[in-house]
Design a protein around this motif. Sequence first.
Motif, PDB file in Angstrom:
ATOM      1  N   VAL A 320      35.087  21.492  98.355  1.00  0.00           N
ATOM      2  CA  VAL A 320      34.238  22.494  97.873  1.00  0.00           C
ATOM      3  C   VAL A 320      33.147  23.004  98.611  1.00  0.00           C
ATOM      4  CG1 VAL A 320      34.463  20.987  95.327  1.00  0.00           C
ATOM      5  CG2 VAL A 320      32.613  20.700  97.054  1.00  0.00           C
ATOM      6  N   LYS A 321      32.730  24.267  98.104  1.00  0.00           N
ATOM      7  CA  LYS A 321      31.584  24.885  98.880  1.00  0.00           C
ATOM      8  C   LYS A 321      30.340  25.088  97.986  1.00  0.00           C
ATOM      9  CE  LYS A 321      33.466  29.351  98.189  1.00  0.00           C
ATOM     10  NZ  LYS A 321      34.696  28.998  97.600  1.00  0.00           N
ATOM     11  N   GLU A 322      29.234  25.414  98.430  1.00  0.00           N
ATOM     12  CA  GLU A 322      28.087  25.880  97.594  1.00  0.00           C
ATOM     13  C   GLU A 322      28.392  26.851  96.414  1.00  0.00           C
ATOM     14  OE1 GLU A 322      23.467  27.641  98.244  1.00  0.00           O
ATOM     15  OE2 GLU A 322      24.682  26.521  99.980  1.00  0.00           O
ATOM     16  N   GLY A 323      27.908  26.638  95.475  1.00  0.00           N
ATOM     17  CA  GLY A 323      28.230  27.636  94.121  1.00  0.00           C
ATOM     18  C   GLY A 323      29.510  27.493  93.594  1.00  0.00           C
ATOM     19  N   ASP A 324      30.308  26.545  93.937  1.00  0.00           N
ATOM     20  CA  ASP A 324      31.659  26.130  93.343  1.00  0.00           C
ATOM     21  C   ASP A 324      31.285  25.660  91.819  1.00  0.00           C
ATOM     22  OD1 ASP A 324      33.209  27.379  95.016  1.00  0.00           O
ATOM     23  OD2 ASP A 324      33.854  25.227  95.667  1.00  0.00           O
ATOM     24  N   THR A 325      31.918  25.793  90.757  1.00  0.00           N
ATOM     25  CA  THR A 325      31.952  25.173  89.674  1.00  0.00           C
ATOM     26  C   THR A 325      33.156  24.184  89.481  1.00  0.00           C
ATOM     27  OG1 THR A 325      30.744  26.986  88.596  1.00  0.00           O
ATOM     28  CG2 THR A 325      32.094  25.248  86.964  1.00  0.00           C
ATOM     29  N   VAL A 326      32.909  22.960  89.130  1.00  0.00           N
ATOM     30  CA  VAL A 326      33.911  21.806  89.301  1.00  0.00           C
ATOM     31  C   VAL A 326      33.954  21.174  88.101  1.00  0.00           C
ATOM     32  CG1 VAL A 326      33.783  21.435  91.654  1.00  0.00           C
ATOM     33  CG2 VAL A 326      32.363  20.228  90.172  1.00  0.00           C
ATOM     34  N   GLU A 327      35.312  20.690  87.488  1.00  0.00           N
ATOM     35  CA  GLU A 327      35.342  20.004  86.212  1.00  0.00           C
ATOM     36  C   GLU A 327      35.413  18.425  86.817  1.00  0.00           C
ATOM     37  OE1 GLU A 327      35.901  21.374  83.319  1.00  0.00           O
ATOM     38  OE2 GLU A 327      35.730  23.455  84.085  1.00  0.00           O
ATOM     39  N   ALA A 328      35.208  17.727  85.572  1.00  0.00           N
ATOM     40  CA  ALA A 328      35.260  16.351  85.754  1.00  0.00           C
ATOM     41  C   ALA A 328      36.373  16.044  86.408  1.00  0.00           C
ATOM     42  CB  ALA A 328      34.695  15.582  84.315  1.00  0.00           C
TER      43      ALA A 328
END
Length: 336
Positions: A320-328
């Motif tokens: 991931v990188k800064e600003g990414d939206t991730v799911e559980a």
Amino acid sequence: GGEVPAQLDLATPSGHAIEARIYAEDPTNNYQPSVGTVAHFEVGPGVRVDAAFDTAGEVSEHYDAMIAKVISHAATREQAIRLLTRAMRGTALVGIDNNVALLVRTLEHDDFGAGGDTELLGRAGPGELGRPLVEGAALATSLVAAALGAQVARRQTATITPGVTSGFRNVPTGPQLVRFRVGDTDHAVEYRFSRGRLVHAAVDGDAIDDVVVARAQAGRVDLIVDGVRESFQLTHLTDCIVVRSTSGVVAATVLPRFVEPTLEIAEGSLVATMPGTIRSVEVAAGDHVEAGQTVLMMEAMKMEMPITSHIDGEVTDVHVKEGDTVEAGAILATIT
């Protein structure tokens, strides 16, 4: 800003009321909030419930963590405590972490009953108060009841020889095996019948001696252990069995007998426990990290949470990188 209704002038205090607030959070992990799908929600009887949903729903990262207010009313404070305790001990909240166990142990604590104590949580500790309500022998018998109730449910829907007990053999054979997950721990339940009688029951290799099945139905199993009979009420969900007893509620996820290798997460992976936004990434591939070191910061439910390494090792990948939206469940980084 409106006028107070005239009827309130006629209201007079009556008895005692106590309110408990159910939150989607983990008291044993610094009250970390929890989001996701609530597959089953039910509060014990005899109390008022003001909740965000009826029997199921979604807990989003966009709001705070409060799910419900549970209120008891009785003639005395002691009676109100007992009524609320019974209701909370019988509360099922399946799918997310919650503070129900902490509320029950607080209500049952002698210092709370005595009144006037505002430092109980700090003194007793949320880790102790928030641990699972059903443990040890009580958990083992609850899991046996879940396995036996599941067996009855399977036979009721069987299209071939539905009247024959599952696992039937003409000659003695090994026990039936069911695997459950309770919280983060997997448990193996074994049982075997002979001539219609339970002759073997064990949980995680530890045999339960002197156990008799007094009743076995899909929705209720009664066991007699060491001469004491206890009833277990069962609710069957898609992949989970909710077991209620006098000890409390156990949500036992039924694990598949065979798992596709591609579904397994690589060892050393850091996984998002809830949906959220990556606020910062503190490491890069090739960096050496120590156990407890912050790997990245994630924001969810108005809180920033550090994601830390659980081992000493090398960062082999950052996904991931800064600003990414991730799911559980998303893999954030891998450390080996």
